[in-house]
Design an enzyme around this catalytic site. Structure first.
Site, PDB file in Angstrom:
ATOM      1  N   ASP A 129       0.863  -1.189   0.000  1.00 17.28           N
ATOM      2  CA  ASP A 129       0.000   0.000   0.000  1.00 17.28           C
ATOM      3  C   ASP A 129       0.891   1.229   0.000  1.00 17.28           C
ATOM      4  O   ASP A 129       1.275   1.714   1.064  1.00 17.28           O
ATOM      5  CB  ASP A 129      -0.880   0.046   1.255  1.00 17.28           C
ATOM      6  CG  ASP A 129      -1.967  -1.003   1.267  1.00 17.28           C
ATOM      7  OD1 ASP A 129      -2.874  -0.914   0.441  1.00 17.28           O
ATOM      8  OD2 ASP A 129      -1.906  -1.898   2.133  1.00 17.28           O
ATOM      9  N   ARG A 137       4.063   2.634   2.939  1.00 17.12           N
ATOM     10  CA  ARG A 137       4.815   1.538   3.581  1.00 17.12           C
ATOM     11  C   ARG A 137       6.318   1.641   3.344  1.00 17.12           C
ATOM     12  O   ARG A 137       7.107   1.151   4.137  1.00 17.12           O
ATOM     13  CB  ARG A 137       4.340   0.181   3.043  1.00 17.12           C
ATOM     14  CG  ARG A 137       2.835  -0.017   3.016  1.00 17.12           C
ATOM     15  CD  ARG A 137       2.173   0.168   4.352  1.00 17.12           C
ATOM     16  NE  ARG A 137       0.771  -0.225   4.306  1.00 17.12           N
ATOM     17  CZ  ARG A 137      -0.134   0.082   5.212  1.00 17.12           C
ATOM     18  NH1 ARG A 137       0.205   0.814   6.252  1.00 17.12           N
ATOM     19  NH2 ARG A 137      -1.391  -0.315   5.094  1.00 17.12           N
ATOM     20  N   ARG A 198      -7.360  10.342   1.801  1.00 18.74           N
ATOM     21  CA  ARG A 198      -6.860   9.318   0.881  1.00 18.74           C
ATOM     22  C   ARG A 198      -7.576   9.403  -0.472  1.00 18.74           C
ATOM     23  O   ARG A 198      -7.144   8.772  -1.438  1.00 18.74           O
ATOM     24  CB  ARG A 198      -7.051   7.930   1.489  1.00 18.74           C
ATOM     25  CG  ARG A 198      -6.260   7.698   2.763  1.00 18.74           C
ATOM     26  CD  ARG A 198      -6.707   6.428   3.476  1.00 18.74           C
ATOM     27  NE  ARG A 198      -6.504   5.258   2.653  1.00 18.74           N
ATOM     28  CZ  ARG A 198      -7.082   4.068   2.891  1.00 18.74           C
ATOM     29  NH1 ARG A 198      -7.922   3.943   3.919  1.00 18.74           N
ATOM     30  NH2 ARG A 198      -6.852   3.049   2.111  1.00 18.74           N
ATOM     31  N   HIS A 241     -12.263  -1.403   8.840  1.00 21.31           N
ATOM     32  CA  HIS A 241     -11.294  -2.198   9.599  1.00 21.31           C
ATOM     33  C   HIS A 241     -11.921  -2.717  10.895  1.00 21.31           C
ATOM     34  O   HIS A 241     -11.566  -3.792  11.374  1.00 21.31           O
ATOM     35  CB  HIS A 241     -10.061  -1.357   9.954  1.00 21.31           C
ATOM     36  CG  HIS A 241      -9.194  -1.025   8.779  1.00 21.31           C
ATOM     37  ND1 HIS A 241      -9.449   0.035   7.944  1.00 21.31           N
ATOM     38  CD2 HIS A 241      -8.076  -1.630   8.306  1.00 21.31           C
ATOM     39  CE1 HIS A 241      -8.513   0.075   7.004  1.00 21.31           C
ATOM     40  NE2 HIS A 241      -7.672  -0.915   7.205  1.00 21.31           N
ATOM     41  N   ASP A 314      -9.927  -6.494  -0.353  1.00 23.51           N
ATOM     42  CA  ASP A 314      -9.248  -5.763   0.710  1.00 23.51           C
ATOM     43  C   ASP A 314      -8.855  -6.815   1.757  1.00 23.51           C
ATOM     44  O   ASP A 314      -9.255  -7.987   1.667  1.00 23.51           O
ATOM     45  CB  ASP A 314     -10.176  -4.703   1.302  1.00 23.51           C
ATOM     46  CG  ASP A 314      -9.410  -3.543   1.940  1.00 23.51           C
ATOM     47  OD1 ASP A 314      -8.207  -3.699   2.227  1.00 23.51           O
ATOM     48  OD2 ASP A 314     -10.020  -2.485   2.150  1.00 23.51           O
TER      49      ASP A 314
END
Length: 594
Positions: A129, A137, A198, A241, A314
């Site tokens: 990502d 990352r 984002r 999440h 995902d």
């Protein structure tokens, strides 16, 4: 690093002998022949993209060995590949995969070598990502760019394409060939806790153009781009999440809003699309998450939108996909829905064996697996992984974090900083009349673990620009004592810069008390630009859209008058006391001199 000769030997002639070119579907006969020789277990493994701890494929640190044993039942990436024959591996900072570019390249090579040495060994598709901005990352010394909403504020498709090209070149050099970016979600909900900055913005057409441009940049550099999160995660107040969001858009609104950037990505030839763990009743009334929805993935994405590339879930460890079904059912249902790649299940052993059992029991056919494996292998072929699975240290040195790349990131960032308030022309600050500057505010953790802290970066940048700047971190929820300390420090300063981060009541109190000192106060939103609505008394306000160094340095240059504020809001900001009323519309942004 292994030579090309080693590559050919390690692959036992299977992969290299294909001599695959990059034309889509041209090599299907060879790929189908390769698939026909795979065991069922190898086919199942090819569908998974899995995390693994450690900086090395064969010799990670003991703590990472322990984590691998606990979560995966293996010691190393090489052991995981040997046991499960996974087709992909995802890198994370927290899994200690991304210390520095040369180490990452060695890890990538170790992973490829471990896979190619297996019987009928295939190259691994390594992913991460690297959205830039608040999700990153791979950190410094790699080039870090502004995030999507900042790019939206700049409004330049050329900049989006340049970002993709440079970031793609650097990822490819370290062995990462699939990037889970760009975000194609249209952020129409200011309360969205998981997308926000984002996203490129709230206007579907603008988002679509920037998505297509970034896709062209990445894929032109030989890295698979991934549009996410289908069918659209931009209007939710729940983080998938930790919960199971429901999107209440009508089918008509979805067509006009959420679908637009995904259609644009498909027209641009997007290599992969990531699913969302959201419930979208207008598209599928079953109550299943989109990741497990045949009507959404096969009916709409494959059928109506005509997409025949790779569909990746995902993370299967997220709560949004685990709410309704157990971890053994989720991967099977995802495949039945139309998914190709199963990303990061909580237990690889449970998920892998569940898919294997589903085929043996007849719930899934081997032919269904073959469809997905063909798409995955087509992508690997198009990326050149069969001919050149390894990378070199020389390419890392020549490509990653070069002065030209870093300068381009600075230029792009300078076009994104947005000036929202500038009463009595507080900005730009003059280093002769306001030489001593206090920088306070939140210091959120670096997205990549290599940048920041924000107050320190701003203070250092302002000092380089001729000010005497001091950093005093105050956190996201400063206590009364912390606020008092900052107010006392402001008495000895000529101006105060305060970074706000998803503003809280305590942050608001801090800013109000600093304004009350009579010192010029400049607030900088280092995440969501919506913060400005909570601070009606602040005399100057900038939106930086993220707290990574490149955006903060650009904000400092704007504060000092070394750069003009050129960004324009890509989202509307509503009044805090009347959300139905727009305070600052899309396209708003002040300039100096007027």
């Amino acid at each position: 690093m292994p030579s090309r000769r080693t590559v050919l030997a390690a692959s036992a002639g299977v992969a290299a002998s294909l001599a695959l070119s990059g034309t889509a579907h041209a090599n299907d006969k060879k790929l189908r022949s390769l698939i026909s020789r795979m065991t069922l277990e190898e086919k199942v493994g090819q569908l998974f993209v899995m995390r693994v701890y450690g900086h090395s494929a064969t010799a990670p640190d003991q703590a990472d060995i322990d984590a691998n044993l606990k979560e995966i039942g293996v010691r190393t990436a090489a052991e995981m590949i040997a046991r499960y024959r996974v087709g992909g591996i995802i890198y994370f900072t927290w899994a200690h995969n991304t210390r520095d570019p040369h180490q990452i390249a060695d890890l990538s090579n170790g992973i490829q070598q471990a896979s190619l040495r297996q019987p009928r060994g295939l190259p691994v598709l390594v992913s991460t990502d690297q959205e830039h901005g608040i999700v990153c990352r791979v950190g410094e010394p790699a080039t870090l760019f502004p995030g999507a909403m900042a790019i939206g504020a700049g409004g330049s498709r050329k900049d989006a394409r340049t970002l993709g090209r440079i970031a793609g070149q650097e990822l490819r050099a370290i062995g990462i060939r699939q990037n889970y970016s760009p975000v194609a979600d249209v952020n129409v909900n200011p309360a969205n806790p998981v997308i926000g900055v984002r996203s490129f913005g709230s206007e579907a057409g603008a988002v679509a153009g920037l998505v297509a441009a970034e896709v062209a940049g990445y894929q032109g550099a030989g890295v698979a781009a991934t549009a996410k999160h289908f069918p659209g995660h931009g209007d939710t107040a729940v983080d998938s999440h930790y919960g199971f969001p429901v999107i209440t858009h009508s089918r008509e609104l979805w067509e006009k809003l959420d679908a637009v950037p995904f259609r644009s990505a498909i027209r641009a030839g997007i290599d992969s699309i990531m699913t969302a763990h959201i419930q979208f009743p207008a598209l599928d009334a079953s109550g299943d998450p989109a990741t497990l929805s045949h009507p959404i993935l096969t009916g709409i994405l494959r059928g109506e939108l005509g997409y025949d590339g790779v569909v990746v879930t995902d993370s299967l460890g997220m709560e949004g996909v685990r709410t309704k079904y157990g971890d053994d059912r989720v991967p099977v249902l995802a495949l039945k829905a139309g998914v190709d790649q199963l990303l990061n299940p909580p237990s690889l052993d449970v998920a892998w064996n569940a898919v294997l059992k589903a085929v043996r029991d007849g719930e899934l056919t081997e032919a269904r697996l073959d469809e997905s494996i063909l798409r995955i292998l087509r992508l690997k072929a198009r990326l050149g992984l069969f001919e050149e699975p390894y990378v070199s240290h020389g390419a890392v040195t020549r490509t990653v974090g070069t002065p030209a790349h870093l300068a381009e990131a600075d230029r792009i960032a300078e076009r994104t900083t947005t000036l929202l308030v500038n009463e009595k022309r507080v900005l730009p600050l003059n280093r002769r009349t306001h030489p001593k500057v206090l920088v306070v505010g939140a210091d959120p953790a670096s997205p990549s673990g290599t940048t920041g802290p924000p107050t320190g970066v701003l203070a250092a940048a302002l000092t380089e620009l001729g000010f005497t700047a001091t950093a005093l971190p105050t956190g996201t929820s400063p206590s009364a004592a912390t606020v008092a300390r900052a107010v006392a420090a402001a008495q000895d300063a000529d101006a105060v810069i305060v970074g706000t981060y998803n503003i809280t009541a305590a942050q608001k109190t801090l800013v109000e008390q600093l304004v009350a000192t009579g010192r010029p106060v400049v607030a900088v939103a280092i995440r969501n630009p919506y913060d400005v609505a909570q601070l009606p008394t602040v005399p100057a306000y900038l939106a930086a859209y993220s707290w990574t160094d490149v955006e903060l340095r650009a904000a400092a240059r704007v504060i000092a008058g070394r750069a003009a504020p050129r960004g324009r809001l890509p989202v509307p900001v509503q009044r805090a006391d009347d959300p139905a009323t727009v305070l600052y519309p899309v396209g708003y942004g002040l300039a100096y001199g007027r």
